[in-house]
Motif scaffolding. Structure first.
Motif, mmCIF file in Angstrom:
data_model
loop_
_atom_site.group_PDB
_atom_site.id
_atom_site.type_symbol
_atom_site.label_atom_id
_atom_site.label_comp_id
_atom_site.label_asym_id
_atom_site.label_seq_id
_atom_site.Cartn_x
_atom_site.Cartn_y
_atom_site.Cartn_z
ATOM 1 N N THR A 1 0.852 -1.224 0.120
ATOM 2 C CA THR A 1 -0.004 0.102 0.054
ATOM 3 C C THR A 1 0.908 1.072 -0.057
ATOM 4 N N ASP A 2 0.310 2.162 -0.932
ATOM 5 C CA ASP A 2 1.460 3.510 -0.861
ATOM 6 C C ASP A 2 0.572 4.269 0.001
ATOM 7 N N ILE A 3 1.553 5.299 0.500
ATOM 8 C CA ILE A 3 0.966 6.254 1.697
ATOM 9 C C ILE A 3 1.757 7.383 1.473
ATOM 10 N N CYS A 4 1.245 8.546 1.861
ATOM 11 C CA CYS A 4 2.194 9.967 2.066
ATOM 12 C C CYS A 4 2.226 10.248 3.502
ATOM 13 N N ALA A 5 3.329 10.677 3.824
ATOM 14 C CA ALA A 5 3.597 10.991 5.188
ATOM 15 C C ALA A 5 4.068 12.636 5.176
ATOM 16 N N ILE A 6 3.300 13.420 5.812
ATOM 17 C CA ILE A 6 3.554 15.125 5.869
ATOM 18 C C ILE A 6 4.017 15.382 7.182
ATOM 19 N N THR A 7 5.099 15.891 7.477
ATOM 20 C CA THR A 7 5.702 16.183 8.600
ATOM 21 C C THR A 7 6.828 17.511 8.600
ATOM 22 N N THR A 8 7.163 17.675 9.758
ATOM 23 C CA THR A 8 8.284 18.737 9.942
ATOM 24 C C THR A 8 9.365 18.292 10.850
ATOM 25 N N SER A 9 10.259 18.941 10.702
ATOM 26 C CA SER A 9 11.690 18.732 11.316
ATOM 27 C C SER A 9 11.264 18.788 12.892
ATOM 28 N N TYR A 10 10.550 19.833 13.383
ATOM 29 C CA TYR A 10 10.293 19.990 14.517
ATOM 30 C C TYR A 10 9.478 18.629 15.188
ATOM 31 N N TYR A 11 8.568 18.411 14.522
ATOM 32 C CA TYR A 11 7.604 17.106 14.931
ATOM 33 C C TYR A 11 8.764 15.840 14.963
ATOM 34 N N GLU A 12 9.697 15.654 13.963
ATOM 35 C CA GLU A 12 10.791 14.841 13.952
ATOM 36 C C GLU A 12 11.517 14.812 15.059
ATOM 37 N N LYS A 13 12.079 15.925 15.594
ATOM 38 C CA LYS A 13 13.078 15.725 16.400
ATOM 39 C C LYS A 13 12.599 15.970 17.872
ATOM 40 N N ASN A 14 11.059 16.768 18.286
ATOM 41 C CA ASN A 14 10.929 17.138 19.288
ATOM 42 C C ASN A 14 9.715 16.539 19.843
ATOM 43 N N THR A 15 9.064 15.456 19.195
ATOM 44 C CA THR A 15 7.995 14.905 19.794
ATOM 45 C C THR A 15 8.137 13.447 19.319
ATOM 46 N N GLN A 16 7.055 12.669 19.977
ATOM 47 C CA GLN A 16 7.105 11.117 19.806
ATOM 48 C C GLN A 16 6.770 10.902 18.270
ATOM 49 N N VAL B 1 6.730 14.274 2.689
ATOM 50 C CA VAL B 1 6.865 15.750 2.420
ATOM 51 C C VAL B 1 7.014 16.469 3.911
ATOM 52 N N ALA B 2 8.341 17.147 3.723
ATOM 53 C CA ALA B 2 8.836 17.751 4.826
ATOM 54 C C ALA B 2 9.185 19.261 4.610
ATOM 55 N N ASP B 3 9.334 20.039 5.725
ATOM 56 C CA ASP B 3 9.388 21.354 5.725
ATOM 57 C C ASP B 3 10.654 21.858 5.311
ATOM 58 N N GLU B 4 11.711 21.086 5.046
ATOM 59 C CA GLU B 4 12.851 21.655 4.729
ATOM 60 C C GLU B 4 13.763 20.521 3.815
ATOM 61 N N ARG B 5 14.739 20.979 2.633
ATOM 62 C CA ARG B 5 15.283 20.118 2.010
ATOM 63 C C ARG B 5 16.188 18.956 2.963
ATOM 64 N N ARG B 6 16.873 19.405 3.927
ATOM 65 C CA ARG B 6 17.581 18.532 4.599
ATOM 66 C C ARG B 6 17.084 17.881 5.753
ATOM 67 N N PHE B 7 15.812 17.577 5.525
ATOM 68 C CA PHE B 7 15.060 16.828 6.710
ATOM 69 C C PHE B 7 15.709 15.445 6.770
ATOM 70 N N GLN B 8 15.854 15.127 8.140
ATOM 71 C CA GLN B 8 16.397 14.058 8.444
ATOM 72 C C GLN B 8 15.633 13.258 9.553
ATOM 73 N N PRO B 9 15.201 11.917 9.415
ATOM 74 C CA PRO B 9 14.553 11.019 10.367
ATOM 75 C C PRO B 9 15.679 10.844 11.504
ATOM 76 N N ILE B 10 15.282 10.854 12.806
ATOM 77 C CA ILE B 10 16.134 10.644 13.862
ATOM 78 C C ILE B 10 16.936 9.610 13.810
ATOM 79 N N GLY B 11 16.505 8.476 13.340
ATOM 80 C CA GLY B 11 17.540 7.408 13.168
ATOM 81 C C GLY B 11 18.437 7.171 11.965
#
Length: 309
Positions: A85-100, A120-130
């Motif tokens: 199943t295809d899915i899209c995830a929309i997020t931000t660096s703040y949510y990635e780094k500072n929330t669960q 879809v993230a809010d900056e080009r250099r978005f990086q998941p915490i892992g």
């Protein structure tokens, strides 16, 4: 980049990445979602708070959730879909780094799955915490680039089949579609999102209308009612800004105008009254000019006009 190329790159990817909006913009995060749905992603995840009117937990509405139509929403921690199943995830660096609400596990899963995850993230250099590097640099990730690139490709596709994107102040394709439907039925062109919302109470055939029927619905009762307080109306303005490129004063004005219409008219956005509106027959008559077999745009418009509310 053509729309065919974008579609092919997403279809072949384990994970695809684009960033939006540009710059330090706190809102507008969901404006790209309709375009992704039109690319075939019928499932989406993003922070649940973006679906709610803040402060409603203090009132009878109890934190109910609202969205524009067209997709299945999933809470990030509760996604249980088949691996294809295809899915899209929309997020931000703040949510990635500072929330669960990290998408790290979702990225890891789709790096091994047969389906595609579009982030879809809010900056080009978005990086998941892992992650060890920005997501777009990962070997399993297909970089699409800015959302503007996707929007421009859709604009070209619309033009190829005889349609324009008339609203000059938004890149939300769902709102553009509503403006096209309005012009088809009424014969008048809308050029701004504020113009679209100024006529919304009178055009129940627009798919946008149904969202506000839900927002103003009486909890556990038939009919509609205005929002409970100025705080909730302001929160409604914030909900709008997640999806539309408005500043705070504009969103606040539109939110208060819609709320006032419900308060004064009593029937604005009430589905039971809307179903008796002669505008619905006008919409069905206008649908006769469409060929639902010609392309996906006219198919979508035809289905909306023939099956409103």
């Amino acid at each position: 980049m053509s729309l065919d190329t974008i579609e092919a790159r997403i279809a072949e990817a384990d994970v695809a990445f684009l960033h939006d909006p540009e710059g330090n913009v706190h809102f507008w995060k969901l404006r790209a979602l309709p375009a992704l749905l039109y690319l075939g992603l019928g499932h989406a995840t993003y922070p649940t708070s973006w679906r709610q009117l803040k402060h409603t937990w203090q009132h009878d509405r109890g934190g109910r959730q609202y969205s524009f139509p067209g997709y299945d929403y999933h809470v990030l921690g509760g996604i249980d879909l088949p691996p294809t199943t295809d899915i899209c995830a929309i997020t931000t660096s703040y949510y990635e780094k500072n929330t669960q609400y990290t998408i790290n596990d979702l990225v890891d899963r789709y790096a091994r799955n047969e389906g595609t995850l579009v982030v879809v993230a809010d900056e080009r250099r978005f990086q998941p915490i892992g992650g060890l590097r920005p997501l777009y640099q990962e070997p399993f990730c297909e970089r699409i680039g800015k959302y503007d690139r996707v929007y421009d490709a859709f604009a070209d596709r619309y033009a190829e089949v005889g349609w324009e994107l008339p609203l000059q102040d938004t890149k939300n394709l769902f709102l553009q579609d509503n403006a096209n439907l309005y012009e088809l039925v009424e014969g008048d062109t809308l050029e701004s999102t504020e113009e679209l919302f100024s006529v919304l109470t009178d055009v129940p055939y627009l798919p946008l209308y149904g969202t506000f029927s839900e927002i103003f619905a009486r909890p556990n009762e038939l009919g509609v009612e205005p929002l409970e307080s100025d705080d909730v109306v302001e929160a409604f303005g914030g909900w709008l800004r997640r999806r539309i490129e408005w500043d705070k004063p504009t969103a606040s004005t539109v939110a208060h105008d819609l709320n006032r219409a419900v308060s004064m008219e009593g029937t604005a956005f009430d589905p039971s009254y809307a179903k008796r509106s002669p505008k619905l027959q006008d919409a069905r008559n206008a649908a006769a000019a469409l060929d639902p077999d010609a392309n996906s745009i006219e198919e979508r418009y035809y289905n909306w006009l023939m099956n409103p509310l």
